[in-house]
Design a protein around this motif. Structure first.
Motif, mmCIF file in Angstrom:
data_model
loop_
_atom_site.group_PDB
_atom_site.id
_atom_site.type_symbol
_atom_site.label_atom_id
_atom_site.label_comp_id
_atom_site.label_asym_id
_atom_site.label_seq_id
_atom_site.Cartn_x
_atom_site.Cartn_y
_atom_site.Cartn_z
ATOM 1 N N VAL A 225 0.822 -1.220 0.000
ATOM 2 C CA VAL A 225 0.000 0.000 0.000
ATOM 3 C C VAL A 225 0.855 1.269 0.000
ATOM 4 O O VAL A 225 0.315 2.367 0.029
ATOM 5 C CB VAL A 225 -0.954 0.022 1.210
ATOM 6 N N ARG A 226 2.181 1.087 -0.057
ATOM 7 C CA ARG A 226 3.059 2.245 0.072
ATOM 8 C C ARG A 226 2.834 3.271 -1.040
ATOM 9 O O ARG A 226 2.941 4.467 -0.817
ATOM 10 C CB ARG A 226 4.515 1.774 0.089
ATOM 11 N N GLY A 227 2.483 2.830 -2.223
ATOM 12 C CA GLY A 227 2.277 3.771 -3.320
ATOM 13 C C GLY A 227 0.819 4.116 -3.558
ATOM 14 O O GLY A 227 0.504 4.823 -4.519
ATOM 15 N N GLU A 228 -0.077 3.646 -2.693
ATOM 16 C CA GLU A 228 -1.505 3.886 -2.875
ATOM 17 C C GLU A 228 -1.951 5.177 -2.179
ATOM 18 O O GLU A 228 -1.268 5.694 -1.296
ATOM 19 C CB GLU A 228 -2.306 2.701 -2.324
ATOM 20 N N ARG A 229 -3.098 5.665 -2.594
ATOM 21 C CA ARG A 229 -3.700 6.840 -1.953
ATOM 22 C C ARG A 229 -4.390 6.378 -0.669
ATOM 23 O O ARG A 229 -5.481 5.813 -0.706
ATOM 24 C CB ARG A 229 -4.696 7.493 -2.909
ATOM 25 N N LEU A 230 -3.765 6.612 0.457
ATOM 26 C CA LEU A 230 -4.256 6.113 1.736
ATOM 27 C C LEU A 230 -4.581 7.284 2.655
ATOM 28 O O LEU A 230 -3.771 8.197 2.814
ATOM 29 C CB LEU A 230 -3.202 5.218 2.399
ATOM 30 N N PHE A 231 -5.761 7.281 3.226
ATOM 31 C CA PHE A 231 -6.117 8.290 4.219
ATOM 32 C C PHE A 231 -6.603 7.589 5.475
ATOM 33 O O PHE A 231 -6.903 6.399 5.470
ATOM 34 C CB PHE A 231 -7.168 9.267 3.668
ATOM 35 N N MET A 232 -6.669 8.330 6.571
ATOM 36 C CA MET A 232 -7.015 7.751 7.864
ATOM 37 C C MET A 232 -8.260 8.418 8.426
ATOM 38 O O MET A 232 -8.552 9.571 8.121
ATOM 39 C CB MET A 232 -5.858 7.942 8.851
ATOM 40 N N PRO A 233 -9.004 7.700 9.287
ATOM 41 C CA PRO A 233 -10.101 8.355 9.996
ATOM 42 C C PRO A 233 -9.554 9.486 10.870
ATOM 43 O O PRO A 233 -8.374 9.512 11.215
ATOM 44 C CB PRO A 233 -10.675 7.226 10.874
ATOM 45 N N ASP A 234 -10.414 10.413 11.198
ATOM 46 C CA ASP A 234 -10.024 11.486 12.106
ATOM 47 C C ASP A 234 -9.493 10.857 13.392
ATOM 48 O O ASP A 234 -10.190 10.055 14.024
ATOM 49 C CB ASP A 234 -11.247 12.354 12.418
ATOM 50 N N PRO A 235 -8.261 11.189 13.812
ATOM 51 C CA PRO A 235 -7.726 10.599 15.049
ATOM 52 C C PRO A 235 -8.612 10.840 16.276
ATOM 53 O O PRO A 235 -8.518 10.104 17.255
ATOM 54 C CB PRO A 235 -6.363 11.299 15.201
ATOM 55 N N GLU A 236 -9.483 11.863 16.228
ATOM 56 C CA GLU A 236 -10.348 12.126 17.376
ATOM 57 C C GLU A 236 -11.329 10.992 17.634
ATOM 58 O O GLU A 236 -11.904 10.896 18.706
ATOM 59 C CB GLU A 236 -11.110 13.443 17.175
ATOM 60 N N ILE A 237 -11.564 10.130 16.628
ATOM 61 C CA ILE A 237 -12.407 8.958 16.860
ATOM 62 C C ILE A 237 -11.817 8.128 17.994
ATOM 63 O O ILE A 237 -12.512 7.664 18.893
ATOM 64 C CB ILE A 237 -12.526 8.113 15.584
ATOM 65 N N SER A 238 -10.525 7.923 17.942
ATOM 66 C CA SER A 238 -9.787 7.197 18.973
ATOM 67 C C SER A 238 -8.362 7.716 18.935
ATOM 68 O O SER A 238 -7.510 7.153 18.247
ATOM 69 C CB SER A 238 -9.836 5.690 18.704
ATOM 70 N N PRO A 239 -8.072 8.825 19.636
ATOM 71 C CA PRO A 239 -6.790 9.521 19.462
ATOM 72 C C PRO A 239 -5.566 8.647 19.659
ATOM 73 O O PRO A 239 -4.631 8.703 18.861
ATOM 74 C CB PRO A 239 -6.856 10.639 20.508
ATOM 75 N N ARG A 240 -5.549 7.861 20.713
ATOM 76 C CA ARG A 240 -4.352 7.066 20.973
ATOM 77 C C ARG A 240 -4.152 6.001 19.909
ATOM 78 O O ARG A 240 -3.062 5.836 19.375
ATOM 79 C CB ARG A 240 -4.432 6.426 22.358
ATOM 80 N N ILE B 234 0.373 9.449 3.905
ATOM 81 C CA ILE B 234 -1.031 9.588 4.262
ATOM 82 C C ILE B 234 -1.628 10.800 3.553
ATOM 83 O O ILE B 234 -1.092 11.905 3.635
ATOM 84 C CB ILE B 234 -1.203 9.730 5.783
ATOM 85 N N GLU B 235 -2.738 10.583 2.836
ATOM 86 C CA GLU B 235 -3.446 11.659 2.155
ATOM 87 C C GLU B 235 -4.141 12.544 3.193
ATOM 88 O O GLU B 235 -4.867 12.058 4.055
ATOM 89 C CB GLU B 235 -4.482 11.066 1.197
ATOM 90 N N ARG B 236 -3.903 13.852 3.136
ATOM 91 C CA ARG B 236 -4.414 14.766 4.158
ATOM 92 C C ARG B 236 -5.733 15.422 3.786
ATOM 93 O O ARG B 236 -6.338 16.111 4.604
ATOM 94 C CB ARG B 236 -3.386 15.883 4.431
ATOM 95 N N THR B 237 -6.195 15.245 2.550
ATOM 96 C CA THR B 237 -7.395 15.960 2.130
ATOM 97 C C THR B 237 -8.673 15.174 2.365
ATOM 98 O O THR B 237 -9.762 15.694 2.173
ATOM 99 C CB THR B 237 -7.309 16.327 0.638
ATOM 100 N N CYS B 238 -8.562 13.920 2.753
ATOM 101 C CA CYS B 238 -9.739 13.095 3.050
ATOM 102 C C CYS B 238 -9.698 12.693 4.510
ATOM 103 O O CYS B 238 -8.761 12.026 4.960
ATOM 104 C CB CYS B 238 -9.761 11.828 2.182
ATOM 105 N N VAL B 239 -10.700 13.093 5.260
ATOM 106 C CA VAL B 239 -10.792 12.726 6.674
ATOM 107 C C VAL B 239 -12.255 12.451 6.999
ATOM 108 O O VAL B 239 -13.119 13.275 6.711
ATOM 109 C CB VAL B 239 -10.263 13.842 7.601
ATOM 110 N N GLY B 240 -12.522 11.288 7.577
ATOM 111 C CA GLY B 240 -13.877 10.969 8.024
ATOM 112 C C GLY B 240 -13.963 11.106 9.530
ATOM 113 O O GLY B 240 -13.137 10.557 10.254
ATOM 114 N N ASN B 241 -14.962 11.841 10.016
ATOM 115 C CA ASN B 241 -15.075 12.058 11.459
ATOM 116 C C ASN B 241 -15.782 10.909 12.167
ATOM 117 O O ASN B 241 -16.033 10.978 13.362
ATOM 118 C CB ASN B 241 -15.819 13.368 11.741
ATOM 119 N N HIS B 242 -16.113 9.861 11.443
ATOM 120 C CA HIS B 242 -16.804 8.708 12.008
ATOM 121 C C HIS B 242 -16.480 7.545 11.085
ATOM 122 O O HIS B 242 -16.087 7.732 9.924
ATOM 123 C CB HIS B 242 -18.314 8.980 12.064
#
Length: 295
Positions: A187-202, A218-226
């Motif tokens: 997945v190193r060359g794929e477009r990967l984004f993460m859920p909002d860390p506030e879902i589970s910060p640690r 990590i792609e910074r323009t896509c963030v899901g808050n849930h």
């Protein structure tokens, strides 16, 4: 005189700083200054010497001790009233963060209600961060939680239930969706984004750090808050994400492939406030402990 002004004064006294007290009470520094000015005017005495550090006058020390006693008595009264209502009404207030019947929670609740027909259930669905805050405040009896969020917090009781690995979640027609397992290198060359860390910060903060150290961008323009928002972004073709597979099993348009070499997993369990848990909520904990959980 109101309780909030008392709490503001105690916060100023303990922090020896108007600005730190303002942050603690979630107001601006000018608003905190106005609260202290109004308090001194109301009492007709000088309470604070304001310099580099805000210190108490002798009168201020006396007022601090009295305010602490009043606030402690108020908090105890609220706690006792809530305990009485909870036990007399047989209400369990619990929360979780996940899809319908996540981990079989609704099945467990159904069985609990059958054996406690006089009890009632109040359910809250929210992020783990918000649920944890509600447990600490006494607004929830129990929350299903990712357990790394409560490490080191001795004010909470906790019960580990099960663990789950992490999968790469992608559109079902993605070229990697047919794999049985994926490595970080896949997945190193794929477009990967993460859920909002506030879902589970640690947890999500640690997971994102591990991926970035492994060379994943990590792609910074896509963030899901849930979790639903995050999976929706994946389903819409915005890239991939990483999360537990149990969070997206109800979505037919995405695929989940286990990530094999990151060495991390989610630990699920329940937490409760040791100071506020009542009888019926304790029975709910016992029922959860006896339940056979599976992802």
């Amino acid at each position: 005189m109101d309780l909030f002004r008392m709490r503001c004064y105690v916060s100023v006294a303990e922090n020896q700083s108007l600005s730190r007290a303002a942050r603690e009470q979630f107001i601006t520094q000018p608003a905190m200054t106005a609260q202290m000015n109004a308090l001194e005017k109301e009492l007709g005495v000088k309470l604070l010497d304001r310099g580099r550090h805000t210190v108490l006058t002798p009168a201020g020390e006396t007022v601090l001790n009295r305010f602490r006693s009043i606030l402690d008595a108020y908090d105890q009264a609220v706690y006792e009233a809530r305990q009485l209502e909870s036990e007399s009404c047989g209400t369990v207030r619990f929360g979780w963060h996940g899809p319908f019947n996540w981990l079989g929670v609704t099945d467990m609740v159904s069985e609990f209600c059958k054996s406690h027909s006089a009890s009632s259930i109040r359910l809250t669905i929210d992020t783990w961060t918000n649920l944890l805050g509600q447990v600490r405040a006494g607004d929830l009896d129990i929350a299903f939680m990712e357990m790394s969020e409560v490490e080191g917090d001795d004010s909470l009781g906790r019960l580990d239930l099960l663990t789950e690995g992490i999968s790469v979640v992608m559109p079902s027609d993605h070229r990697l969706a047919c794999h049985e397992r994926l490595s970080v290198g896949d997945v190193r060359g794929e477009r990967l984004f993460m859920p909002d860390p506030e879902i589970s910060p640690r947890f999500f903060g640690r997971l994102q750090g591990m991926l970035e150290r492994a060379g994943v961008r990590i792609e910074r323009t896509c963030v899901g808050n849930h979790y639903e928002a995050t999976v929706a972004l994946v389903a819409a073709g915005n890239g991939m994400t990483c999360m537990p597979p149990s969070m997206c099993r109800n979505f037919d348009s995405v695929a989940q492939v286990p990530l094999s070499d990151l060495g991390t997993h989610m630990r699920y369990g329940i937490v409760w406030n040791r100071a506020t848990i009542g009888t019926i909520a304790s029975e709910f904990v016992a029922a959860a402990s006896a339940w056979e959980w599976s992802c």
